[in-house]
Design an enzyme around this catalytic site. Structure first.
Site, PDB file in Angstrom:
ATOM      1  N   ASP A 302       0.833  -1.212   0.000  1.00  0.00           N
ATOM      2  CA  ASP A 302       0.000   0.000   0.000  1.00  0.00           C
ATOM      3  C   ASP A 302       0.866   1.260   0.000  1.00  0.00           C
ATOM      4  O   ASP A 302       1.988   1.263   0.513  1.00  0.00           O
ATOM      5  CB  ASP A 302      -0.914   0.005   1.237  1.00  0.00           C
ATOM      6  CG  ASP A 302      -0.131   0.033   2.540  1.00  0.00           C
ATOM      7  OD1 ASP A 302       0.778  -0.804   2.707  1.00  0.00           O
ATOM      8  OD2 ASP A 302      -0.399   0.909   3.370  1.00  0.00           O
ATOM      9  N   GLU A 303       0.320   2.335  -0.586  1.00  0.00           N
ATOM     10  CA  GLU A 303       0.855   3.695  -0.454  1.00  0.00           C
ATOM     11  C   GLU A 303       2.341   3.775  -0.767  1.00  0.00           C
ATOM     12  O   GLU A 303       3.104   4.410  -0.036  1.00  0.00           O
ATOM     13  CB  GLU A 303       0.571   4.233   0.958  1.00  0.00           C
ATOM     14  CG  GLU A 303      -0.920   4.312   1.257  1.00  0.00           C
ATOM     15  CD  GLU A 303      -1.217   4.850   2.637  1.00  0.00           C
ATOM     16  OE1 GLU A 303      -2.120   5.689   2.750  1.00  0.00           O
ATOM     17  OE2 GLU A 303      -0.544   4.429   3.592  1.00  0.00           O
TER      18      GLU A 303
END
Ligand code: IFG
Length: 492
Positions: A302-303
């Site tokens: 993620d991210e």
């Protein structure tokens, strides 16, 4: 009756079975795992009742005044986790094809007894179980919660108690977010600085901490006894500052990063171009896989704003292969859906921005199954409302009704029941520093998530559910849970 999650079918009958000191728990077959379920039941009943119920092998003749646990048969509809529970004034009969079904039936039995049964000190009784016939099994196989132990660290005792509460609501997955920018929380013997240095602090600069491999094994065993699979997450290639602070060679520029105690995201990345990165991932995954009987290892993904698209794809292609080489299935957050996935990889949907949904749908097109964690319904670090002391609000306020009134198969067009592995709540801990804050943010929203993952879709209604939830207030209080007394619920 106020069972959560609501069983598939419940028929109330006249009368009741009264638990007493002369009740026996009789198991068939008398195999270790079935006896262990009988012993677990005896332990759950002993503190409040004072009864030390014997757990014995069931003879051929049914025994009046007994609780019988029998495993056998092959009822495909009940499957690996379902059970039937029949209560008459003479006897309680709990039957299941598999041990997990017996365990779930025991949770239902506990909820049929008065709330005082959950007290940790002797209570006066009496202990009636209403006569009934229950047939029950889960809608989804993946019913879980994630706890972020990286932003703030929580020790083994807090984790074990949390597992007890997950088991009470028939959850069967506990996802531990073990690493992030602010902390590395699992000992890796071939890279000791990850915990010695990378585990030495947390958000706000506190002392941090970490699980030794013995601690982690104890958590895994405790969960397994409750038919809960631990899903460990090593978040990569982003969310890796704790690793980069511990080993300078993991950064492309070879410069060690400072430890980080803030709450920003998207600034760190492993170096996809370096061979040592993949030796690192292989060592970490090898050691973690050896400690994890469950079939899943979560790679995060993620991210990863500090990782180029090409590097992201290259890194996670190799990381998925490494997980597979160590005999496990990779799980990844939604963004991973954009890149080629191994057939066994599972994707976790979380982003609320519709523009990001194509990543999840691309994962579905690749044949991946999806864990549903839409932040606006399942993120337990979202405030209930503006008055909530802890938590964030980037995905909006999530009151108890919001966390209940949704259906996993109705979130995305193109994402139907058959592609959904199940549901998972997520408690991120940037703002969560104490156990009572874990309690407050998790309860009472988690029982509603458990029902969303277990109970049939048809017939679910907030008005009917909240009346049952209200009756769980005294049970949560008996457990010593500091739950949020939402004004939406007519608490008993
Ligand atoms: N998103 C981040 C988490 C955490 C969260 C807080 C995911 C997959 C916001 N990533 O959720 O690290 O910061 O609500």
């Amino acid at each position: 009756m106020n069972i959560i999650p609501k069983p598939v079918s419940v028929v109330r009958r006249d009368g009741e079975f009264v638990l007493s000191a002369s009740t026996s728990i009789r198991v068939a077959p008398a195999e270790p795992e079935i006896l262990a379920n009988g012993q677990y039941l005896a332990e759950q009943l002993q503190q409040a009742t004072g009864f030390a119920l014997p757990v014995v092998a069931a003879g051929n003749a049914p025994h009046p005044g007994a609780i019988e646990l029998t495993m056998g048969g092959d009822d495909p509809e009940l499957g690996a986790e379902g059970y039937t529970l029949t209560v008459t004034p003479e006897r309680v009969t709990l039957a299941a094809p598999r041990p997990a079904g017996l365990f779930h039936g025991v949770q239902t039995m506990r909820q049929l007894l008065p709330p005082a049964i959950e007290a940790s000190t002797a209570q006066p009784g009496p202990w009636p179980i209403p006569a009934c016939a229950i047939r029950d099994y889960p809608r989804f196989a993946w019913r879980g919660v994630m706890l972020d132990v990286a932003r703030h660290f929580f020790g083994v005792d807090v984790i074990k108690r949390f597992i007890d509460l997950l088991a009470y609501y028939k959850l069967n997955r506990f996802h531990l977010h073990l690493t992030d920018d602010q902390g590395w929380r699992i000992e890796i013997k071939s890279w000791p600085q990850l915990t010695i240095h990378g585990g030495s602090t947390q958000v706000g600069g506190g002392p941090g901490g970490y699980y030794t491999q013995e601690d982690y094994a104890a958590i895994v065993a405790y969960a397994a006894q409750r038919y809960i699979t631990i899903v460990p997450e090593i978040d990569m290639p982003g969310h890796t500052n704790a690793a980069l602070a511990s080993y300078a060679e993991l950064s492309c520029d070879g410069r060690a990063r400072d430890l980080y105690t803030g709450t920003e995201v998207g600034f760190s990345t492993l170096c996809a171009e370096k061979e040592i990165t993949y030796r690192f991932v292989d060592d970490v995954v090898r050691e973690l896989a050896a400690l994890t009987p469950g079939e899943y290892i979560h790679l995060g993904g993620d991210e990863a704003a500090a990782t180029s698209a090409a590097d992201y794809q290259r890194f996670l292609a190799q990381a998925q292969a490494i997980v597979q080489q160590h005999g496990k299935r990779a799980v990844g957050w939604q963004e991973m859906g954009r890149i080629p996935l191994l057939p066994a990889t599972v994707i976790q949907h979380w982003l609320v921005d519709p523009a990001q949904s194509e990543a999840t749908l691309h994962a579905v097109e690749q044949g991946a199954s999806i864990i549903m964690s839409p932040a606006s319904k399942t993120y337990l670090d979202m405030k209930y409302d503006a008055t909530t002391e802890w938590g964030l609000q980037w995905a909006g306020f999530v009151e108890v009704r919001d966390a209940y009134e949704w259906d996993p198969a109705a979130v995305l067009a193109g994402l139907g029941e058959e592609a959904i592995a199940g549901i998972e709540g997520a408690l991120w801990t940037e703002t969560i520093t104490r156990r009572d804050a874990i309690d407050f943010m998790t309860f009472p929203r988690l029982p509603g998530l458990a029902e969303t993952g277990w109970s049939p879709r048809a017939g679910r209604s907030w008005d009917e559910y909240r009346a049952r939830l209200a009756q769980h207030g005294p049970r949560l209080a008996a457990f010593g849970v500091n739950y949020y007394r939402s004004p939406q619920v007519p608490w008993a």
